[in-house]
Design a protein around this motif. Structure first.
Motif, PDB file in Angstrom:
ATOM      1  N   LYS A   1       0.817  -1.218   0.000  1.00 24.12           N
ATOM      2  CA  LYS A   1       0.000   0.000   0.000  1.00 24.12           C
ATOM      3  C   LYS A   1       0.849   1.265   0.000  1.00 24.12           C
ATOM      4  O   LYS A   1       0.575   2.222  -0.731  1.00 24.12           O
ATOM      5  CB  LYS A   1      -0.937  -0.011   1.201  1.00 24.12           C
ATOM      6  N   LYS A   2       1.887   1.278   0.814  1.00 26.85           N
ATOM      7  CA  LYS A   2       2.739   2.473   0.919  1.00 26.85           C
ATOM      8  C   LYS A   2       3.460   2.763  -0.389  1.00 26.85           C
ATOM      9  O   LYS A   2       3.825   3.910  -0.677  1.00 26.85           O
ATOM     10  CB  LYS A   2       3.747   2.286   2.053  1.00 26.85           C
ATOM     11  N   SER A   3       3.651   1.743  -1.206  1.00 21.09           N
ATOM     12  CA  SER A   3       4.312   1.903  -2.508  1.00 21.09           C
ATOM     13  C   SER A   3       3.315   2.116  -3.632  1.00 21.09           C
ATOM     14  O   SER A   3       3.690   2.124  -4.807  1.00 21.09           O
ATOM     15  CB  SER A   3       5.185   0.683  -2.803  1.00 21.09           C
ATOM     16  N   GLY A   4       2.038   2.263  -3.288  1.00 19.58           N
ATOM     17  CA  GLY A   4       1.016   2.549  -4.288  1.00 19.58           C
ATOM     18  C   GLY A   4       0.265   1.341  -4.802  1.00 19.58           C
ATOM     19  O   GLY A   4      -0.534   1.464  -5.738  1.00 19.58           O
TER      20      GLY A   4
ATOM     21  N   SER B   1     -10.523 -12.479   5.321  1.00 15.60           N
ATOM     22  CA  SER B   1      -9.879 -11.391   6.050  1.00 15.60           C
ATOM     23  C   SER B   1      -8.693 -10.869   5.247  1.00 15.60           C
ATOM     24  O   SER B   1      -8.058 -11.624   4.497  1.00 15.60           O
ATOM     25  CB  SER B   1      -9.418 -11.851   7.443  1.00 15.60           C
ATOM     26  N   HIS B   2      -8.428  -9.572   5.407  1.00 16.27           N
ATOM     27  CA  HIS B   2      -7.305  -8.942   4.724  1.00 16.27           C
ATOM     28  C   HIS B   2      -6.462  -8.203   5.747  1.00 16.27           C
ATOM     29  O   HIS B   2      -6.951  -7.322   6.444  1.00 16.27           O
ATOM     30  CB  HIS B   2      -7.810  -7.962   3.648  1.00 16.27           C
ATOM     31  N   ILE B   3      -5.196  -8.579   5.824  1.00 16.97           N
ATOM     32  CA  ILE B   3      -4.247  -7.888   6.686  1.00 16.97           C
ATOM     33  C   ILE B   3      -3.391  -6.999   5.797  1.00 16.97           C
ATOM     34  O   ILE B   3      -2.632  -7.496   4.958  1.00 16.97           O
ATOM     35  CB  ILE B   3      -3.355  -8.884   7.447  1.00 16.97           C
ATOM     36  N   CYS B   4      -3.516  -5.705   5.968  1.00 14.87           N
ATOM     37  CA  CYS B   4      -2.753  -4.748   5.164  1.00 14.87           C
ATOM     38  C   CYS B   4      -1.647  -4.160   6.046  1.00 14.87           C
ATOM     39  O   CYS B   4      -1.926  -3.413   6.991  1.00 14.87           O
ATOM     40  CB  CYS B   4      -3.675  -3.651   4.647  1.00 14.87           C
ATOM     41  N   LEU B   5      -0.407  -4.495   5.743  1.00 16.40           N
ATOM     42  CA  LEU B   5       0.730  -4.011   6.519  1.00 16.40           C
ATOM     43  C   LEU B   5       1.206  -2.678   5.952  1.00 16.40           C
ATOM     44  O   LEU B   5       1.361  -2.530   4.738  1.00 16.40           O
ATOM     45  CB  LEU B   5       1.863  -5.032   6.492  1.00 16.40           C
ATOM     46  N   GLU B   6       1.437  -1.737   6.806  1.00 17.05           N
ATOM     47  CA  GLU B   6       1.823  -0.390   6.374  1.00 17.05           C
ATOM     48  C   GLU B   6       3.275  -0.335   5.910  1.00 17.05           C
ATOM     49  O   GLU B   6       3.618   0.441   5.022  1.00 17.05           O
ATOM     50  CB  GLU B   6       1.604   0.604   7.520  1.00 17.05           C
ATOM     51  N   GLU B   7       4.129  -1.132   6.521  1.00 18.04           N
ATOM     52  CA  GLU B   7       5.551  -1.109   6.184  1.00 18.04           C
ATOM     53  C   GLU B   7       5.955  -2.401   5.492  1.00 18.04           C
ATOM     54  O   GLU B   7       5.455  -3.485   5.819  1.00 18.04           O
ATOM     55  CB  GLU B   7       6.400  -0.916   7.445  1.00 18.04           C
ATOM     56  N   ASN B   8       6.877  -2.294   4.544  1.00 17.08           N
ATOM     57  CA  ASN B   8       7.416  -3.451   3.842  1.00 17.08           C
ATOM     58  C   ASN B   8       8.871  -3.623   4.265  1.00 17.08           C
ATOM     59  O   ASN B   8       9.685  -2.730   4.072  1.00 17.08           O
ATOM     60  CB  ASN B   8       7.314  -3.247   2.331  1.00 17.08           C
TER      61      ASN B   8
END
Length: 272
Positions: free
Chosen positions: A42-45, A58-65
């Motif tokens: 997500k953070k990279s678009g 369920s969807h786990i969206c991590l902010e940092e890679n």
């Protein structure tokens, strides 16, 4: 029917993800599947559309890679708390790995149960103890009790294999998805061969990176259709299904019978 959790992980391959999820929802019929999607792009678009979120439980969206390899481990570790307690086995799946029939899952879950195995996957390379991570079946109980199993950085396939061997666990290799990499002898005879095999007609699996194909996602969908008895994806490309499957079965046979170094050298263990 078994209760199986499917952990699908993705960074930037959103188009692949859409196809992967549609395959699971449309073609996996033999078990009860709980789908956990884990993303870190997500953070990279690379945002997962709502329409795809609606296809999973369920969807786990991590902010940092955490990076290419560590980020992959990060996705798997984040998914472990979401594995339902009633789940017998957990399938881990890269978004660009499309398994077009779940009979392979049913077969190897039964074999794992009979043989007391906690891990089933392809062998990644033949001369070193290693396991494939694009697609693997793991005992859910073992994974919950051993989250460090998927805590890796460089050389993930060897690191995970070493963990299982250190813990004296039986590894069950999925022959239908092997070999993953062609031998030097085969590459010499067939210079056009890719660095790894991407089509496995016996297991009905395709694993291509679309940027390496002339017709991108359209071509990958085409190969997926050719692995099946009938078309699942709508594509414009045309090829004889029987000749395609015969070619890939012959390639698989040739790879197995041609001499390779692993026949003459003892399989070594990676020393990290």
């Amino acid at each position: 029917m078994k209760q199986i959790t499917v952990v699908v992980r993705v960074f930037n391959r959103i188009d692949d993800l859409e196809c992967c999820l549609k395959v699971i929802k449309g073609l996996w019929k033999q078990n009860h599947y709980h789908i956990v999607l884990v993303s870190n792009g997500k953070k990279s678009g690379f945002t997962v559309p709502t329409a795809l979120e609606n296809l999973v439980d369920s969807h786990i969206c991590l902010e940092e890679n955490a990076g290419h390899l560590k980020g992959n481990s990060q996705l798997l570790r984040a998914a472990i708390p979401c594995i339902p307690i009633e789940s017998d086995y957990t399938v881990i799946l890269e978004a660009d790995t499309w398994l077009l029939d779940d009979s392979l899952i049913t077969k190897y879950c039964s074999k794992m149960e009979k043989e007391g195995s906690v891990w089933s996957s392809s062998e990644w390379i033949s001369n070193t103890w290693s396991v494939g991570l694009d697609f693997a079946i793991i005992s859910s109980e073992y994974l919950r009790d051993n989250p460090s199993l998927v805590d890796y950085g460089e050389h993930p396939e060897k690191t995970v294999c070493n963990y299982l061997m250190d813990d004296k666990q039986h590894i069950l290799f999925i022959n239908e998805n092997m070999p993953v990499h062609p031998s030097k002898t085969f590459r010499t005879l067939y210079p056009k061969c890719n660095y790894r095999f991407n089509t496995f007609v016996t297991s009905k699996m395709v694993t291509h990176h679309v940027e390496e194909l002339d017709f991108s996602l359209e071509e990958k969908k085409h190969y997926a259709n050719l692995c099946l008895e009938e078309d699942f994806f709508t594509v414009s490309l045309v090829q004889n299904r029987q000749l395609f499957r015969l070619k890939h079965r012959l390639i698989a046979l040739l790879v197995r019978v041609l001499p390779q170094s692993s026949w003459f050298k003892r399989k070594r263990r990676w020393q990290g």
